[in-house]
Design an enzyme around this catalytic site. Structure first.
Site, PDB file in Angstrom:
ATOM      1  NE  ARG A   7      57.675  54.510  77.532  1.00  0.00           N
ATOM      2  CZ  ARG A   7      56.644  55.317  77.548  1.00  0.00           C
ATOM      3  NH1 ARG A   7      55.447  54.903  77.922  1.00  0.00           N
ATOM      4  NH2 ARG A   7      56.762  56.579  77.191  1.00  0.00           N
TER       5      ARG A   7
ATOM      6  CG  ASN B 265      51.262  54.014  79.723  1.00  0.00           C
ATOM      7  OD1 ASN B 265      51.974  53.726  80.681  1.00  0.00           O
ATOM      8  ND2 ASN B 265      51.463  55.099  79.019  1.00  0.00           N
TER       9      ASN B 265
ATOM     10  CG  ASP C 235      54.398  61.596  83.108  1.00  0.00           C
ATOM     11  OD1 ASP C 235      54.367  60.377  82.919  1.00  0.00           O
ATOM     12  OD2 ASP C 235      53.717  62.411  82.445  1.00  0.00           O
TER      13      ASP C 235
ATOM     14  CG  HIS D 174      58.323  58.167  73.608  1.00  0.00           C
ATOM     15  ND1 HIS D 174      57.384  57.167  73.454  1.00  0.00           N
ATOM     16  CD2 HIS D 174      57.742  59.097  74.413  1.00  0.00           C
ATOM     17  CE1 HIS D 174      56.284  57.491  74.119  1.00  0.00           C
ATOM     18  NE2 HIS D 174      56.486  58.651  74.721  1.00  0.00           N
TER      19      HIS D 174
HETATM   20  O1  DOR Z   1      50.699  60.758  80.382  1.00  0.00           O
HETATM   21  C1  DOR Z   1      51.625  60.644  79.647  1.00  0.00           C
HETATM   22  C2  DOR Z   1      52.039  59.321  79.170  1.00  0.00           C
HETATM   23  C3  DOR Z   1      53.439  59.338  78.790  1.00  0.00           C
HETATM   24  C4  DOR Z   1      53.859  58.089  78.071  1.00  0.00           C
HETATM   25  O2  DOR Z   1      54.504  58.194  77.030  1.00  0.00           O
HETATM   26  O3  DOR Z   1      53.585  56.991  78.557  1.00  0.00           O
HETATM   27  N1  DOR Z   1      53.819  60.492  78.085  1.00  0.00           N
HETATM   28  C5  DOR Z   1      53.289  61.698  78.393  1.00  0.00           C
HETATM   29  O4  DOR Z   1      53.738  62.727  77.930  1.00  0.00           O
HETATM   30  N2  DOR Z   1      52.253  61.755  79.214  1.00  0.00           N
END
Ligand code: DOR
Length: 448
Positions: free
Chosen positions: A67, A97, A313, A317
């Protein structure tokens, strides 16, 4: 002065399919000797008794979202890499991202600079592809970056690559491993609309796997594979979540020669759709956690070699964001601190051997990404080592969670295995929930 040595004695060394009782001598940042009984030959040796413990090569996690920059209310490289080290993950590959997205060389270099300053674990990044940055992708020095990441299904960060002409061009021209998130956007949108008609925005979260459906995953994965076969691209499919997709992959080719490889993540191996009732949006991921039948097939494919690596992964959040209703709660959850304990718990349940855990989490990511001198316990390799006590139960709770977001989908879970010590590049950086104040992390290098 003689270089500093560390001698790890009496360990159960897990490496390349076997468990061997012996000693490991570290000199500087490298493994100097592995043997049945090594004695300290110089005065500058720190001897470390690992009696009763297993020593594993540090885990290499090929998919994390830390992040930073731009989303640091959720996490940052420093906090999450610390959590990784406590979880036995000594190297990570981070996703593009962020804000700004890692889609130019300049942004990539900025991330490397942040990691060089703040990371507790070894690091590399993936470059992000978009509908319009092919020129920039082609400038990437493929020897210095882990891979190219393409979102073929939308998720956090709006990085969907959905122009078929551009995709074909990328697959044809890019001489770098292409890692893909596969979910078919049109299928997802149609499913979502149908559920919105019935429920409005407050769709029960248990329908997530029907919206982000098996069909959406399969369609997208098979298209990506078809394109890779047509163009000869080197493809790695991230986070398989359905049994149906596992049949797209082969176990007939040695990993080092495979052109198409696959990953499965901890959450798809641990949770099933039966858990939505209790955990709600806290287990909302893209792709969705699916049925027990899917999970059984993922395990089967992992053990028979159609799936090559296990990753996290890791995608934190904030608690506040995750407490929203289904349509507004973002997808993703934090995992790096608990991934290895969870896999070892699966070992306790008889699902997988420790040797296989090491193969899928340490050896194979190293082979797949051609990571230089890591992923194995071998003379001349970096001393990234994790000591594990298989019978030292602990429960995940708010007090011991190290993620910046301060929650975990594993809260309340008791793991039998505990990571007691982590060595990074020869330095003891972590022991029993405490960090030693040494900076040992390095940028990953690749044998390409
Ligand atoms: O591919 C992803 C991206 C990730 C995120 O929050 O960056 N969250 C997910 O659940 N899948």
């Amino acid at each position: 002065m003689q270089p500093k040595q560390v001698l790890i004695k009496n360990a159960k060394i897990v490496n390349e399919g076997s468990i061997f009782e012996g000693d490991i001598l570290i000199e500087g940042d490298l493994i100097k000797e592995v043997g049945e009984s090594i004695s300290a030959k110089s005065s500058n040796v720190q001897v470390f008794d690992a009696e009763g413990k297993y020593v594993l090569p540090g885990v290499i996690d090929d998919q994390v979202h830390f992040r930073e920059p731009g989303l640091t209310e959720k996490a940052n490289i420093e906090t999450e890499s610390r959590a990784a080290i406590a979880g036995g993950i000594t190297s990570f590959i981070e996703m593009p991202n962020t804000i700004p997205q890692t889609t130019t060389i300049e942004k990539l270099e900025e991330k490397f600079a942040i990691a060089a300053e703040t990371s507790y674990a070894n690091y590399s990044f993936m470059f992000g592809g978009t509908n319009d940055n092919l020129e920039e992708i082609l400038k990437v020095d493929t020897k210095t970056v882990a891979a190219l990441k393409l979102f073929l299904g939308s998720s956090t960060g709006n990085m969907l690559v959905d122009n078929p002409k551009v995709l074909e061009e990328i697959f044809s021209k890019v001489d770098m491993l292409i890692a893909v998130h596969c979910e078919d956007e049109a299928t997802i949108s149609a499913n979502l609309e149908a559920f919105k008609e019935k429920y409005g925005d407050d769709i029960p979260v248990k329908y997530h796997p029907e919206i982000r459906s098996e069909e959406a995953c399969y369609l997208s994965s098979s298209k990506a594979i078809e394109l890779a076969k047509k163009t000869g691209a080197r493809l790695h499919v991230f986070h398989l979540s359905t049994g149906k997709e596992t049949h797209l992959f082969s176990n007939k080719i040695p990993l080092k020669d495979k052109k198409i490889t696959a990953e499965v993540c901890i959450h798809h191996l641990w949770f099933t759709d039966a858990d939505y009732e209790k955990k709600g949006t806290f287990i909302k991921w893209n792709p969705a956690v699916k049925t027990e039948k899917d999970q059984d097939q993922l395990w089967k494919a992992l053990l028979d070699g159609r799936i090559d690596v296990v990753a996290t992964d890791h995608a934190p959040h904030t608690l506040e964001e995750k407490q929203n209703i289904y349509t507004q709660a973002p997808s993703g959850g934090p995992l790096v601190q608990h991934a290895l304990p969870a896999m070892l718990e699966m070992h306790h349940r008889g699902k997988i051997s420790i040797e296989k855990v090491v193969e899928k989490m340490s050896h194979n990511p190293a082979i797949l990404f051609q990571v230089e001198k890591r992923g194995f316990i071998k003379v001349g390799y970096y001393a990234d080592l994790v000591l594990v006590d298989l019978n030292n139960p602990w429960t995940v709770n708010k007090e011991n969670i190290l993620y910046k977001c301060q929650w975990s989908p594993f809260e309340g879970t008791t793991f039998k295995s505990r990571i007691t010590h982590t060595f990074l590049n020869g330095e003891l950086v972590y022991q029993n929930f405490k960090f030693n104040d040494v900076k040992a992390a390095k940028r990953l290098t690749f044998n390409r």
